[in-house]
Write an enzyme that holds these catalytic residues in place. Structure first.
Site, PDB file in Angstrom:
ATOM      1  N   GLU A  37       9.789  33.389  37.148  1.00  0.00           N
ATOM      2  CA  GLU A  37      10.085  33.006  38.527  1.00  0.00           C
ATOM      3  C   GLU A  37       9.451  34.074  39.416  1.00  0.00           C
ATOM      4  O   GLU A  37       9.699  35.264  39.219  1.00  0.00           O
ATOM      5  CB  GLU A  37      11.605  32.987  38.720  1.00  0.00           C
ATOM      6  CG  GLU A  37      12.043  32.391  40.030  1.00  0.00           C
ATOM      7  CD  GLU A  37      13.565  32.356  40.170  1.00  0.00           C
ATOM      8  OE1 GLU A  37      14.278  32.475  39.145  1.00  0.00           O
ATOM      9  OE2 GLU A  37      14.017  32.216  41.303  1.00  0.00           O
ATOM     10  N   ARG A 264      17.695  38.778  24.674  1.00  0.00           N
ATOM     11  CA  ARG A 264      16.845  39.478  25.629  1.00  0.00           C
ATOM     12  C   ARG A 264      16.811  40.959  25.290  1.00  0.00           C
ATOM     13  O   ARG A 264      17.709  41.494  24.651  1.00  0.00           O
ATOM     14  CB  ARG A 264      17.275  39.225  27.061  1.00  0.00           C
ATOM     15  CG  ARG A 264      18.673  39.651  27.421  1.00  0.00           C
ATOM     16  CD  ARG A 264      19.102  39.057  28.749  1.00  0.00           C
ATOM     17  NE  ARG A 264      18.271  39.500  29.853  1.00  0.00           N
ATOM     18  CZ  ARG A 264      17.708  38.675  30.737  1.00  0.00           C
ATOM     19  NH1 ARG A 264      17.884  37.377  30.651  1.00  0.00           N
ATOM     20  NH2 ARG A 264      17.003  39.163  31.721  1.00  0.00           N
ATOM     21  N   LYS A 274      16.064  41.735  37.331  1.00  0.00           N
ATOM     22  CA  LYS A 274      15.199  41.709  38.520  1.00  0.00           C
ATOM     23  C   LYS A 274      16.000  41.954  39.807  1.00  0.00           C
ATOM     24  O   LYS A 274      15.515  42.563  40.743  1.00  0.00           O
ATOM     25  CB  LYS A 274      14.487  40.362  38.613  1.00  0.00           C
ATOM     26  CG  LYS A 274      13.079  40.428  38.052  1.00  0.00           C
ATOM     27  CD  LYS A 274      12.307  39.195  38.419  1.00  0.00           C
ATOM     28  CE  LYS A 274      12.704  38.054  37.517  1.00  0.00           C
ATOM     29  NZ  LYS A 274      11.997  36.814  37.811  1.00  0.00           N
TER      30      LYS A 274
END
Ligand code: ATP
Ligand code: MG
Length: 562
Positions: A37, A264, A274
């Site tokens: 994204e 992750r 982020k």
């Protein structure tokens, strides 16, 4: 890349692909995608996903697409799109013409939504956000059907079109999938597919659209449109997989990719969220996304971490479904191993102390030859000028010391790296009793050889005062002094754990003249000091600025993690 499928450690995703290849599922094709994204810069966690997805495509002779998941027009920026492309390429992965935007599929996504409505599988719902929450139920209680659930196909089609033409206000209506309000999986309780964002301007599509698809819908349909075979994502999407499959089954898309989840990457002493990295940038707690202390790909690049070392790190940590927190040492070992082999050597004095060789002719310059790498002759040699006045590092001199101190001591000898043996005869001090200069003598018979009958153990580095170049040197330490600033549930404000000493700037360093040619991407080993590279943002022809990429050894572990 030189590695092949055979030399890479296998993992559960490869086993799935191997089985699919054997059964000719997906016609023997492998196609993956990396779908960031564009709302921030990529970090080390993304590097893991990039190496995995692009790596699988390379090993199975397949394709990996770079797809911007740009369905949320409010949060995304064109700057991030460019930065992400640059980072993926720099990491060593090409996407050629396989560069896509989810927004590029807005028309097809819209047509698929119309199909869902026509099939009776989607409806326009007028409940407010709060009502929708109430109707959704909880983990232990089923939800309730929306009163708008049984609208006719005609009414739904009409309302959906008018949502797109901008007739209704943001938040007044959504398009929802008609699945099961009593499902134990909340993701299947008639999730929203489209919402209205009438007045925002999208960085790719401008003001063409008043409605935007939700992630869960856009993602699987985009995968299917591209012909992805294995849609690899992180574990938090595991509960979304039934929805992923529901959309594609219900739409009967030509391709039906398989979603596969892995855990992750969490890296100790670093942050890979982020949202939190954005906070560091916006609150100016660091010098932008590419600050060399940031765990971003661009920060690591500016710091001098080689792309190959980051890829090696991603290979070493492997791919599993287990929650983990990877030690910083693993990343740092990969960096050191790579640089020890690849970095040319040079000499730089970080904290200079003046040395005058009293028996060396004033005004004379000798060009001495120094190897660029002690083990690798192919890396050649360079010339290092030797003159009467030199600098050594302050830390390399003591007036008195025992034999453990293998550097320069008053009245004793030491070897100058790539040059002669010198003896310290006299120490000059200022009014504050600080040593400001050493008077030494050199032995002209000792170039490249030990003096007859005397073994000189210590070797220190030096730079000619006449030819050396002034430089600023930035020493970095870990950005956080807490091992889990991201994931420790006890932490209220992660910024309270920023390491106040993560940047120390030395302004009076002197480097050997060959470093005038240093370029941003080249990392050098400054002998005995660590690995350094020119700072691509701060260095100029007026002022040389070096970053310390990494120390020679793991000093942090020695210090008992402070
Ligand atoms: P954040 O939650 O920090 O915003 P994200 O997962 O939403 O991160 P995206 O840009 O959507 O960020 O991520 C693109 C791809 O990178 C996704 O497939 C995601 O699963 C993967 N990814 C992101 N963070 C990590 C991580 N720490 N480890 C492994 N893969 C990751
Ligand atoms: Mg995401």
């Amino acid at each position: 890349m030189s590695e092949t499928a055979d030399t890479k450690p296998s993992n559960f995703i490869r086993y799935i692909i191997d089985a699919d290849m054997a059964s000719n599922k997906h016609d023997g094709r492998v196609q993956t995608r990396f779908p960031p994204e564009p709302n921030g810069y990529l970090h080390i966690g993304h590097a893991k996903s990039i190496c995995l997805n692009f790596g699988l495509a390379l090993d199975y002779n397949g394709v990996c697409t770079l797809r911007f998941d740009d369905t949320n027009p409010q949060k995304e920026e064109a700057e991030f799109v460019e930065a992400i492309k640059e980072d993926v390429l720099w990491l060593g992965f090409g996407f050629d013409d396989h560069l896509y935007y989810a927004s590029g599929y807005f028309e097809q996504l819209y047509q698929y939504a119309v199909q869902l409505i026509e099939q009776g599988d989607a409806y326009v719902c007028d409940l407010s956000a709060e009502e929708t929450r109430e109707y959704r139920g909880t983990l232990t209680e089923p939800g309730k059907d929306s009163p708008y659930r049984n609208r006719s196909v005609e009414e739904n089609l009409d309302l959906f079109k008018r949502m797109q033409t901008g007739e209704f206000e943001d938040g007044s209506r959504v398009l929802r999938a008609k699945i099961d309000m009593a499902s134990p999986n909340i993701n299947l309780r008639d999730p929203a597919i489209y919402r209205i964002r009438r007045d925002v301007v999208h960085h790719q599509t401008g003001d063409a659209w008043s409605i935007y698809p939700m992630y869960d819908y856009a993602h699987c349909v985009s995968d299917a449109i591209e012909g992805v075979t294995h849609s690899v994502c992180t574990l938090e999407f595991e509960d979304h997989r039934p929805l992923y499959d529901w959309f594609l089954d219900t739409l009967k898309t030509q391709h039906h990719p398989q979603q596969i989840e892995f855990s992750r990457l969490n890296l100790q002493y670093a942050i890979t969220s982020k949202r939190k990295l954005t906070r560091l940038v916006e609150d100016a707690l660091v010098d932008g996304w590419s600050d060399p202390r940031m765990p971003t790909i661009s920060g690591m690049r500016r710091r001098g971490y080689p792309a190959a070392a980051i890829r090696e790190f991603c290979t070493r940590i492997g791919v599993t479904k287990a929650d983990n927190s990877v030690e910083m040492d693993i990343l740092e070992s990969c960096i050191r191993e790579n640089l020890n082999e690849k970095a040319p050597r040079a000499m730089a004095v970080l904290n200079p102390l003046k040395v005058v060789i009293t028996n060396y002719p004033e005004g004379q310059t000798e060009q001495l030859t120094a190897p660029n790498h002690p083990q690798d002759e192919m890396m050649g040699t360079r010339e290092v000028p030797f003159t009467q006045t030199l600098y050594i590092d302050k830390a390399d001199f003591k007036e008195e010391a025992n034999n453990k101190f293998k550097r320069l001591v008053k009245d004793k000898e030491v070897r100058l790296r790539n040059a002669y043996v010198i003896r310290c005869d006299e120490v000059l001090k200022d009014d504050a009793d600080e040593v400001i200069e050493l008077r030494c003598s050199y032995d002209p018979t000792t170039l490249g050889a030990n003096p007859e009958g005397r073994k000189v153990k210590g070797v220190i580095h030096w730079v000619s005062a006449e030819y050396g170049l002034p430089a600023e040197v930035r020493l970095f330490d870990r950005l956080f002094n807490h091992p889990h600033p991201d994931t420790d549930k006890e932490i209220e404000d992660f910024t309270a754990h920023l390491n106040p000493d993560s940047l120390v700037t030395l302004t009076r360093s002197i480097v050997e003249p060959s470093l005038a040619e240093a370029e941003g991407s080249q990392v050098y080993q400054f002998e005995r000091e660590g690995y350094f590279c020119v700072d691509s943002a701060l260095s100029s022809s007026e002022k040389l600025v070096f970053n310390r990429t990494i120390t020679l050894r793991d000093t942090w572990a020695k210090a008992g993690q402070k």
